[in-house]
Scaffold this motif. Structure first.
Motif, PDB file in Angstrom:
ATOM      1  N   GLY A   1       0.739  -1.253   0.011  1.00  0.00           N
ATOM      2  CA  GLY A   1      -0.023  -0.134   0.119  1.00  0.00           C
ATOM      3  C   GLY A   1       0.902   1.358   0.081  1.00  0.00           C
ATOM      4  N   PRO A   2       0.195   2.287  -0.180  1.00  0.00           N
ATOM      5  CA  PRO A   2       0.817   3.716  -0.339  1.00  0.00           C
ATOM      6  C   PRO A   2       1.883   3.992   0.932  1.00  0.00           C
ATOM      7  N   ALA A   3       1.300   3.639   2.183  1.00  0.00           N
ATOM      8  CA  ALA A   3       2.071   3.755   3.372  1.00  0.00           C
ATOM      9  C   ALA A   3       3.124   2.834   3.487  1.00  0.00           C
ATOM     10  N   LEU A   4       3.095   1.671   3.068  1.00  0.00           N
ATOM     11  CA  LEU A   4       4.364   0.770   3.137  1.00  0.00           C
ATOM     12  C   LEU A   4       5.528   1.678   2.374  1.00  0.00           C
ATOM     13  N   ASP A   5       4.911   2.086   1.173  1.00  0.00           N
ATOM     14  CA  ASP A   5       5.781   2.750   0.173  1.00  0.00           C
ATOM     15  C   ASP A   5       6.748   3.709   0.685  1.00  0.00           C
ATOM     16  N   LEU A   6       5.702   4.687   1.643  1.00  0.00           N
ATOM     17  CA  LEU A   6       6.343   5.887   2.207  1.00  0.00           C
ATOM     18  C   LEU A   6       7.449   5.291   3.522  1.00  0.00           C
ATOM     19  N   ILE A   7       7.039   4.177   4.065  1.00  0.00           N
ATOM     20  CA  ILE A   7       7.946   3.719   4.933  1.00  0.00           C
ATOM     21  C   ILE A   7       9.308   3.054   4.421  1.00  0.00           C
ATOM     22  N   ASN A   8       9.087   2.314   3.321  1.00  0.00           N
ATOM     23  CA  ASN A   8      10.206   1.747   2.586  1.00  0.00           C
ATOM     24  C   ASN A   8      11.117   2.982   2.138  1.00  0.00           C
ATOM     25  N   LYS A   9      10.600   4.281   1.494  1.00  0.00           N
ATOM     26  CA  LYS A   9      11.173   5.093   1.148  1.00  0.00           C
ATOM     27  C   LYS A   9      11.904   6.082   1.967  1.00  0.00           C
ATOM     28  N   ASN A  10      11.116   6.396   3.076  1.00  0.00           N
ATOM     29  CA  ASN A  10      11.460   7.475   4.033  1.00  0.00           C
ATOM     30  C   ASN A  10      12.240   6.992   5.384  1.00  0.00           C
ATOM     31  N   CYS A  11      11.819   5.563   5.848  1.00  0.00           N
ATOM     32  CA  CYS A  11      12.430   5.145   7.096  1.00  0.00           C
ATOM     33  C   CYS A  11      13.655   4.182   7.143  1.00  0.00           C
ATOM     34  N   SER A  12      14.013   3.741   6.007  1.00  0.00           N
ATOM     35  CA  SER A  12      14.773   2.597   5.547  1.00  0.00           C
ATOM     36  C   SER A  12      16.211   3.351   5.409  1.00  0.00           C
ATOM     37  N   GLY A  13      16.308   4.712   5.556  1.00  0.00           N
ATOM     38  CA  GLY A  13      17.508   5.292   5.461  1.00  0.00           C
ATOM     39  C   GLY A  13      18.506   5.426   6.607  1.00  0.00           C
ATOM     40  N   CYS A  14      17.853   5.075   7.820  1.00  0.00           N
ATOM     41  CA  CYS A  14      18.384   4.990   8.991  1.00  0.00           C
ATOM     42  C   CYS A  14      18.384   3.727   9.801  1.00  0.00           C
ATOM     43  N   HIS A  15      17.406   2.936   9.328  1.00  0.00           N
ATOM     44  CA  HIS A  15      17.259   1.804  10.102  1.00  0.00           C
ATOM     45  C   HIS A  15      16.522   0.716   9.066  1.00  0.00           C
ATOM     46  N   THR A  16      16.469  -0.464   9.229  1.00  0.00           N
ATOM     47  CA  THR A  16      15.870  -1.536   8.396  1.00  0.00           C
ATOM     48  C   THR A  16      14.301  -1.540   8.726  1.00  0.00           C
ATOM     49  N   THR A  17      13.655  -1.707   7.834  1.00  0.00           N
ATOM     50  CA  THR A  17      12.174  -1.755   7.986  1.00  0.00           C
ATOM     51  C   THR A  17      11.827  -3.017   9.058  1.00  0.00           C
ATOM     52  N   ALA A  18      12.766  -3.881   8.991  1.00  0.00           N
ATOM     53  CA  ALA A  18      12.443  -4.936  10.053  1.00  0.00           C
ATOM     54  C   ALA A  18      12.399  -4.522  11.412  1.00  0.00           C
ATOM     55  N   THR A  19      13.411  -3.427  11.676  1.00  0.00           N
ATOM     56  CA  THR A  19      13.277  -2.923  12.851  1.00  0.00           C
ATOM     57  C   THR A  19      11.862  -2.171  13.312  1.00  0.00           C
ATOM     58  N   ILE A  20      11.393  -1.717  12.251  1.00  0.00           N
ATOM     59  CA  ILE A  20       9.741  -1.086  12.492  1.00  0.00           C
ATOM     60  C   ILE A  20       8.796  -2.202  12.615  1.00  0.00           C
ATOM     61  N   PHE A  21       8.853  -3.211  11.529  1.00  0.00           N
ATOM     62  CA  PHE A  21       7.827  -4.282  11.766  1.00  0.00           C
ATOM     63  C   PHE A  21       7.962  -5.192  12.977  1.00  0.00           C
ATOM     64  N   SER A  22       9.099  -5.268  13.598  1.00  0.00           N
ATOM     65  CA  SER A  22       9.263  -6.208  14.653  1.00  0.00           C
ATOM     66  C   SER A  22       8.590  -5.728  16.059  1.00  0.00           C
ATOM     67  N   GLN A  23       8.130  -4.368  16.012  1.00  0.00           N
ATOM     68  CA  GLN A  23       7.574  -3.731  16.980  1.00  0.00           C
ATOM     69  C   GLN A  23       5.979  -3.677  17.068  1.00  0.00           C
ATOM     70  N   ARG A  24       5.417  -3.655  18.240  1.00  0.00           N
ATOM     71  CA  ARG A  24       3.817  -3.654  18.422  1.00  0.00           C
ATOM     72  C   ARG A  24       3.618  -2.467  19.293  1.00  0.00           C
ATOM     73  N   LYS A  25       2.892  -1.458  18.881  1.00  0.00           N
ATOM     74  CA  LYS A  25       2.610  -0.249  19.706  1.00  0.00           C
ATOM     75  C   LYS A  25       1.256   0.150  19.411  1.00  0.00           C
ATOM     76  N   SER A  26       0.783   1.108  20.316  1.00  0.00           N
ATOM     77  CA  SER A  26      -0.460   1.622  20.501  1.00  0.00           C
ATOM     78  C   SER A  26      -0.486   2.709  19.374  1.00  0.00           C
ATOM     79  N   ALA A  27      -1.645   3.219  18.911  1.00  0.00           N
ATOM     80  CA  ALA A  27      -1.784   4.248  18.092  1.00  0.00           C
ATOM     81  C   ALA A  27      -0.985   5.454  18.678  1.00  0.00           C
ATOM     82  N   ASP A  28      -1.070   5.924  19.861  1.00  0.00           N
ATOM     83  CA  ASP A  28      -0.570   6.947  20.324  1.00  0.00           C
ATOM     84  C   ASP A  28       1.144   6.946  20.487  1.00  0.00           C
ATOM     85  N   ASP A  29       1.521   5.430  20.808  1.00  0.00           N
ATOM     86  CA  ASP A  29       2.972   5.339  20.530  1.00  0.00           C
ATOM     87  C   ASP A  29       3.509   5.309  19.201  1.00  0.00           C
ATOM     88  N   TRP A  30       2.840   4.728  18.471  1.00  0.00           N
ATOM     89  CA  TRP A  30       3.317   4.934  16.760  1.00  0.00           C
ATOM     90  C   TRP A  30       3.170   6.478  16.550  1.00  0.00           C
TER      91      TRP A  30
END
Length: 103
Positions: free
Chosen positions: A28-57
């Motif tokens: 989806g579009p949000a996954l594309d944003l994550i791959n484009k904008n978040c993987s410059g500093c860490h892997t997406t595995a770092t993101i997807f291994s976490q579970r958080k509330s809406a407020d924490d996200w």
């Protein structure tokens, strides 16, 4: 000189990584944003291994924007919604249907 080269290399974009034991993120579009904008500093595995509330996200995404992630406000909302829906610490949030816009 070597330190400068190593430091420059560590800041280069990292390719998205999948984790064998992690949930496969839905496309989806949000996954594309994550791959484009978040993987410059860490892997997406770092993101997807976490579970958080809406407020924490929301707090995490804001922290990343404060640290230099280039997301517009509407893109931040899309990423927060995507992460909350798919990587929530609450089973209800993960199974809740996405809100549909009014006609």
């Amino acid at each position: 000189m070597t330190l400068g080269l190593l430091a420059g290399h560590s800041l280069s974009a990292q390719p998205p990584v999948t984790m064998p034991d992690a949930q496969v993120p839905p496309p989806g579009p949000a996954l594309d944003l994550i791959n484009k904008n978040c993987s410059g500093c860490h892997t997406t595995a770092t993101i997807f291994s976490q579970r958080k509330s809406a407020d924490d996200w929301a707090a995490t995404v804001q922290l990343m924007v404060d640290r230099g992630a280039e997301l517009k406000p509407d893109e931040q909302d899309a990423v927060i919604g995507y992460l909350t829906k798919n990587f929530s610490d609450s089973p209800a949030a993960a199974t809740a249907p996405a809100a549909t816009p009014a006609p």
